[in-house]
Design an enzyme around this catalytic site. Structure first.
Site, PDB file in Angstrom:
ATOM      1  N   ARG A  18       0.835  -1.205   0.000  1.00 12.74           N
ATOM      2  CA  ARG A  18       0.000   0.000   0.000  1.00 12.74           C
ATOM      3  C   ARG A  18       0.872   1.259   0.000  1.00 12.74           C
ATOM      4  O   ARG A  18       1.661   1.472   0.923  1.00 12.74           O
ATOM      5  CB  ARG A  18      -0.851  -0.009   1.278  1.00 12.74           C
ATOM      6  CG  ARG A  18      -1.623   1.249   1.510  1.00 12.74           C
ATOM      7  CD  ARG A  18      -2.177   1.326   2.929  1.00 12.74           C
ATOM      8  NE  ARG A  18      -2.972   2.521   3.089  1.00 12.74           N
ATOM      9  CZ  ARG A  18      -3.274   3.059   4.260  1.00 12.74           C
ATOM     10  NH1 ARG A  18      -2.874   2.497   5.373  1.00 12.74           N
ATOM     11  NH2 ARG A  18      -3.996   4.147   4.307  1.00 12.74           N
ATOM     12  N   ARG A 108       0.790  16.166   5.137  1.00 13.62           N
ATOM     13  CA  ARG A 108      -0.169  15.613   4.176  1.00 13.62           C
ATOM     14  C   ARG A 108      -1.446  16.465   4.129  1.00 13.62           C
ATOM     15  O   ARG A 108      -1.456  17.594   4.616  1.00 13.62           O
ATOM     16  CB  ARG A 108      -0.448  14.157   4.541  1.00 13.62           C
ATOM     17  CG  ARG A 108       0.838  13.315   4.576  1.00 13.62           C
ATOM     18  CD  ARG A 108       0.570  11.879   4.908  1.00 13.62           C
ATOM     19  NE  ARG A 108      -0.269  11.241   3.900  1.00 13.62           N
ATOM     20  CZ  ARG A 108      -0.825  10.038   4.051  1.00 13.62           C
ATOM     21  NH1 ARG A 108      -0.645   9.360   5.180  1.00 13.62           N
ATOM     22  NH2 ARG A 108      -1.578   9.523   3.092  1.00 13.62           N
TER      23      ARG A 108
END
Ligand code: DQA
Length: 154
Positions: A18, A108
């Protein structure tokens, strides 16, 4: 032996493949293996639980009130930013909690900057990859050693 729950939220079972640029290439099994070895060396007993389902995470947190768990190190994945139910479950058992994140959520998207559990955690560690689990456990053990009220001598 000090029993510590390592709680893993949604999509962390996909570690290894991932978004490797974000989360690295170690699988959850590899990370848990490192924690097992650390436990043998440092004398604590880790218990692992991963789920992609909010209610299952709530149920597992409730279990800690009756299975001798001393504290919890949790990476709740996306539920960190959304789950009042998981926050309430932590409050209901009242155990010391360390929040960890593999990535630095502050680098982020802004929706990751809000955590519903940071203010009820004894500590928060993020952004260092899989080392956050080891650092979180060390911090929790230290907290348990120094902050748990000692019972008075007989
Ligand atoms: C994460 C960060 C979360 O925002 C994200 O949803 C995850 C992983 C981390 O470990 O960096 O699933 O908790």
């Amino acid at each position: 032996m000090t029993r510590i729950l390592i709680l893993q939220g949604p999509n962390l079972n996909r570690l290894g493949t991932r978004e490797p640029d974000q989360y690295g290439r170690k699988t959850l099994e590899e990370i848990h293996g490192e924690i097992e070895r650390m436990g043998e060396r440092d004398g604590f007993s880790p218990v692992f639980f991963q789920s992609n389902h909010e209610g299952d995470l709530v149920d597992r947190i409730h279990l800690t009130s009756q299975d001798g768990t001393a504290g919890i190190v949790a990476n709740l994945g996306a539920y960190t930013h959304t789950s009042v139910a998981i926050r309430d479950a932590f409050l209901s058992v009242g155990l010391p909690l360390v929040e960890v994140h593999l990535s630095n959520v502050y680098r982020r998207e802004s929706f990751r900057h809000k955590s519903l559990i940071s203010d009820i955690a004894v500590g928060v560690i993020g952004g260092l990859g899989p080392a956050v689990y080891r650092l979180g456990i060390l911090g929790l053990l230290d907290w348990l050693e120094n902050r748990t009220p000692k019972s008075p001598p007989p």
